[in-house]
Structures are given as structure tokens and as C-alpha cells.
Design a protein around this motif. Structure first.
Motif, short mmCIF file in Angstrom:
data_model
loop_
_atom_site.label_atom_id
_atom_site.label_comp_id
_atom_site.label_asym_id
_atom_site.label_seq_id
_atom_site.Cartn_x
_atom_site.Cartn_y
_atom_site.Cartn_z
N THR A 190 2.12 -67.41 2.46
CA THR A 190 2.57 -67.96 1.17
C THR A 190 2.39 -66.89 0.11
OG1 THR A 190 0.39 -69.02 0.94
CG2 THR A 190 2.20 -70.39 1.74
N ASP A 220 0.13 -71.83 6.72
CA ASP A 220 0.36 -72.49 5.45
C ASP A 220 1.85 -72.50 5.09
OD1 ASP A 220 0.67 -69.79 4.99
OD2 ASP A 220 -0.82 -69.66 3.39
N ASN A 221 2.71 -72.18 6.07
CA ASN A 221 4.13 -72.03 5.80
C ASN A 221 4.94 -72.88 6.78
OD1 ASN A 221 6.87 -70.70 6.22
ND2 ASN A 221 6.13 -69.55 4.44
N TYR A 241 0.40 -81.33 4.96
CA TYR A 241 1.43 -81.06 3.97
C TYR A 241 1.63 -79.55 3.85
CZ TYR A 241 3.79 -80.59 -0.50
OH TYR A 241 4.68 -80.23 -1.49
N PRO A 243 4.20 -77.00 1.57
CA PRO A 243 5.25 -76.96 0.53
C PRO A 243 6.56 -76.36 1.06
CG PRO A 243 3.16 -76.10 -0.31
CD PRO A 243 3.00 -76.25 1.17
N LYS A 244 7.66 -77.00 0.72
CA LYS A 244 8.97 -76.52 1.17
C LYS A 244 9.31 -75.16 0.58
CE LYS A 244 10.85 -81.14 1.98
NZ LYS A 244 11.90 -82.13 1.62
N ASP A 245 8.79 -74.87 -0.60
CA ASP A 245 9.10 -73.58 -1.24
C ASP A 245 8.12 -72.48 -0.87
OD1 ASP A 245 6.84 -74.41 -2.57
OD2 ASP A 245 7.69 -74.25 -4.60
N SER A 247 5.07 -72.14 -1.47
CA SER A 247 4.12 -71.79 -2.53
C SER A 247 2.70 -72.04 -2.07
CB SER A 247 4.41 -72.61 -3.78
OG SER A 247 4.28 -74.01 -3.50
N LEU A 249 -0.74 -73.62 -1.65
CA LEU A 249 -1.05 -75.05 -1.63
C LEU A 249 -2.31 -75.38 -2.41
CD1 LEU A 249 -0.47 -77.89 -0.52
CD2 LEU A 249 -1.72 -77.25 1.55
N SER A 254 -2.26 -77.64 -8.44
CA SER A 254 -1.47 -78.26 -7.37
C SER A 254 -1.50 -79.79 -7.49
CB SER A 254 -2.02 -77.86 -5.99
OG SER A 254 -1.91 -76.47 -5.79
N ILE A 256 -1.35 -82.42 -5.28
CA ILE A 256 -1.49 -82.87 -3.91
C ILE A 256 -2.77 -83.69 -3.79
CG2 ILE A 256 -0.28 -80.90 -2.90
CD1 ILE A 256 -3.05 -79.70 -2.26
N GLU A 261 -6.14 -82.57 1.84
CA GLU A 261 -5.55 -81.32 2.34
C GLU A 261 -6.62 -80.25 2.58
OE1 GLU A 261 -2.69 -81.13 3.57
OE2 GLU A 261 -2.05 -83.09 2.85
#
Length: 321
Positions: A190, A220-221, A241, A243-245, A247, A249, A254, A256, A261
Motif C-alpha cells: 500500500t 494489505d492489498n 477488509y 481498501p479497493k484503492d 490505501s 488501512l 481511517s 474502519i 481490523e
């Protein structure tokens, strides 16, 4: 007489703050201080909530909030009246241009060169562990003199970093599905990216030797997770979880479920430690911490950055800074 305190602050990822805290715990024993770990920075629990006792079964009973209002007998003196702040806030307040300076932490950390600071409250904080800076003290202390750095770290991890029951249950359940041998793979991808090509090459090499191995992937990706699962057989990972982008976490801002997490991240770390082999980069302290937890030998470790002059130089500078 009340025993003096060492308040151990946290900043950065889990690997960084765990190993830094371990160094702080050793310094507390060297100086006869009671350690209190303070992770209220908002990365792994809501801002202002101490994540450490939520994530670990700890023998530490004193609360860090007790000392927030203290304005005297504090070292470094810059923390007097500021003990409720985080390292991030202190840097922003007093040294805003020093976030990337490897020696900036010294302004906010008790003097590691001496063991006789007279103040009642001392603050320990460093982005990375500073065992090289306290090695002289360790050599001259009978509790540490005959022990390796690896053994010292393992001892504090066992005493102060036993995960909470939810994490342990997740780890036991997942590890029970591993075949033997198992290969742990950690890929941070990330805000910091370790080299993906060498990771894949190392994994192919291991699979040529042990084609039926379970691969446990901690990343983390989301894209990397999908990619590895599609290219290699027998890949396992926990549900968490991502992140789709792509980024980062774990961050104070954040949005979340931070504790949940954080527990998932620690489940990843402990599962990596349960594997028979670990493919990783020393550039990530997350996987380095897993190797300590698993008491792994050099034969079990494949560090894809072990020959990288840039990574080696950076680590040397950070160790002695």
C-alpha cells in the motif's frame, strides 16, 4: 517509595510499535522503572483509546491516562504537560519538519545513553527498536549479558504480547487447516511496496521443493491477494477488509472498525509465525516480528531484500541513529 514510570508511546505499524515497545520494556528493566504502554494514537483503536490492552493479554495494570496532567519531573522535559499527546501530535507541535528525520525521535525519547535519569516519569518513543543504542547497558546487566537480542525480544513478546482470545481462536482455527509444510508469505503493498517479482520467484522456488505445501498469504492489498491466489495453488488467507484503492488501512483518520481490523492484522502476524517457512522483506517489521514470534531459524527465512544495499543501509542507519 513509588517506583518511577516509563511511559512507552507508539507510532507507526504493528511491527514497528511492537518491536519498539519491546525495546522500551528492556529499557524499563534496565532502569528499574514500571512500564506502561500507551497506544492512544488512533491507528488501532479510536483516537484517545489505548489499543494495547484491548489487543493483548497484558500484565500491565496501570493506566496511561493517570499521568496526562503531570507537569513536573518528566523526561524529556518537552513532554511535561503533554503526556496525553501522541508522538505524531508532538512532532507536529514541536518539530513539524522532522517526520522523516531518523534522529528526530531523540527529542521525544528519554536519553538512552544513561540509566540514572532522576525524573519520576520518563517517556520512551522511537519509530523502530533501538537495541543497538542500549547494547552497552545490556552487556553490563546480569539479566541480559548472556542473552542474544533474539532471545531478549522473544522473552518480552511472550510476557507482554499474548494476543486476546478472539485473535488466538482465529489463529488456532486457521492454523489447524495448514498442511505440512506450510509457507507464509507477507506482501506489504500500500503506502510502502515490497518487490513483488522476487516474492513470486521465491515462492515458485519453494513450491518446486514442496509442491503440496499450504501457502498462507498476509497482505494489505486486495489486488495482490487476488493475483497470488490466481497464480499459485493452495493459497489461504483470512477474511478482512482491504481498501479497493490500495490505501493505507491503519491510520488515525481511517473510517474502519479499528480494533476489529487490528485483531485481523495480528491474526495475520501470528499465522505467519506458525508457518514452517517465511517469504518476506526485511523492509517490513511486520514480518520480522512474525519471525521472532515463531523463533524461526535462518533456514526457515527467505528475505527477498537481504542483498538490497538500499534496504541494508537504511536499516543500519535507523538501528544506530
Amino acid at each position: 517509595m513509588v517506583k518511577p514510570i516509563l511511559l512507552i508511546k507508539g507510532k507507526g505499524g504493528l511491527g514497528n510499535r511492537i518491536l519498539s515497545a519491546v525495546c522500551g520494556l528492556a529499557f524499563a528493566d534496565l532502569t528499574g522503572r514500571t512500564p506502561i504502554i500507551d497506544w492512544r494514537d488512533g491507528s488501532y483503536a479510536p483516537v484517545g483509546t489505548n489499543a494495547y490492552p484491548l489487543l493483548f493479554q497484558t500484565p500491565i495494570t496501570q493506566k496511561c491516562e493517570t499521568y496526562d496532567a503531570i507537569t513536573t519531573s518528566v523526561t524529556p522535559a518537552i513532554w511535561a504537560g503533554n503526556l496525553g499527546l501522541t508522538p505524531q501530535e508532538m512532532i507536529e507541535k514541536f518539530a513539524p519538519r522532522s517526520h522523516s528525520n531518523p534522529v528526530a525521535y531523540r527529542k521525544f525519547c528519554v536519553d538512552l545513553g544513561r540509566l540514572d535519569a532522576p525524573e519520576n516519569v520518563a517517556v520512551f518513543w522511537s519509530y523502530l527498536p533501538k537495541f543497538k543504542r542500549i547494547s552497552r547497558h545490556l552487556r553490563h546487566d546480569h539479566n541480559f549479558a548472556t542473552r542474544s537480542e533474539k532471545d531478549i525480544i522473544a522473552g518480552y513478546l511472550a510476557q507482554f504480547f499474548t494476543p486476546n482470545l478472539r485473535i488466538l481462536q482465529q489463529v488456532d482455527a486457521a492454523a489447524a487447516t495448514f498442511t505440512t509444510p506450510s509457507i507464509g508469505v507477507h506482501i506489504r503493498y500500500t503506502d510502502r511496496k515490497i518487490p513483488l517479482g522476487p516474492i513470486k520467484a521465491a515462492l515458485r522456488q519453494k513450491l518446486a521443493q514442496m509442491p503440496d505445501a499450504t501457502i498462507f498469504l498476509a497482505t494489505d492489498n486486495a489486488h495482490v491477494q487476488t493475483q497470488i491466489a490466481s497464480e499459485f495453488p493452495n493459497v489461504q488467507h483470512i477474511e478482512k477488509y482491504l481498501p479497493k484503492d490500495a490505501s493505507r488501512l491503519h491510520w488515525p483518520i481511517s473510517d474502519i472498525e479499528k480494533v476489529h481490523e487490528a485483531e485481523n492484522a495480528l491474526t495475520d502476524m501470528w499465522l505467519l509465525s506458525r508457518c514452517d517457512h517465511l517469504i518476506y522483506s526485511r523492509h517490513s517489521t511486520f514480518s520480522v516480528t512474525a519471525s521472532y514470534l515463531g523463533n524461526m531459524t535462518l533456514a526457515q527465512l527467505h528475505d527477498v531484500d537481504r542483498y538490497s544495499p538500499l534496504v541494508i543501509a537504511k536499516r543500519q542507519i535507523q538501528a544506530y541513529a
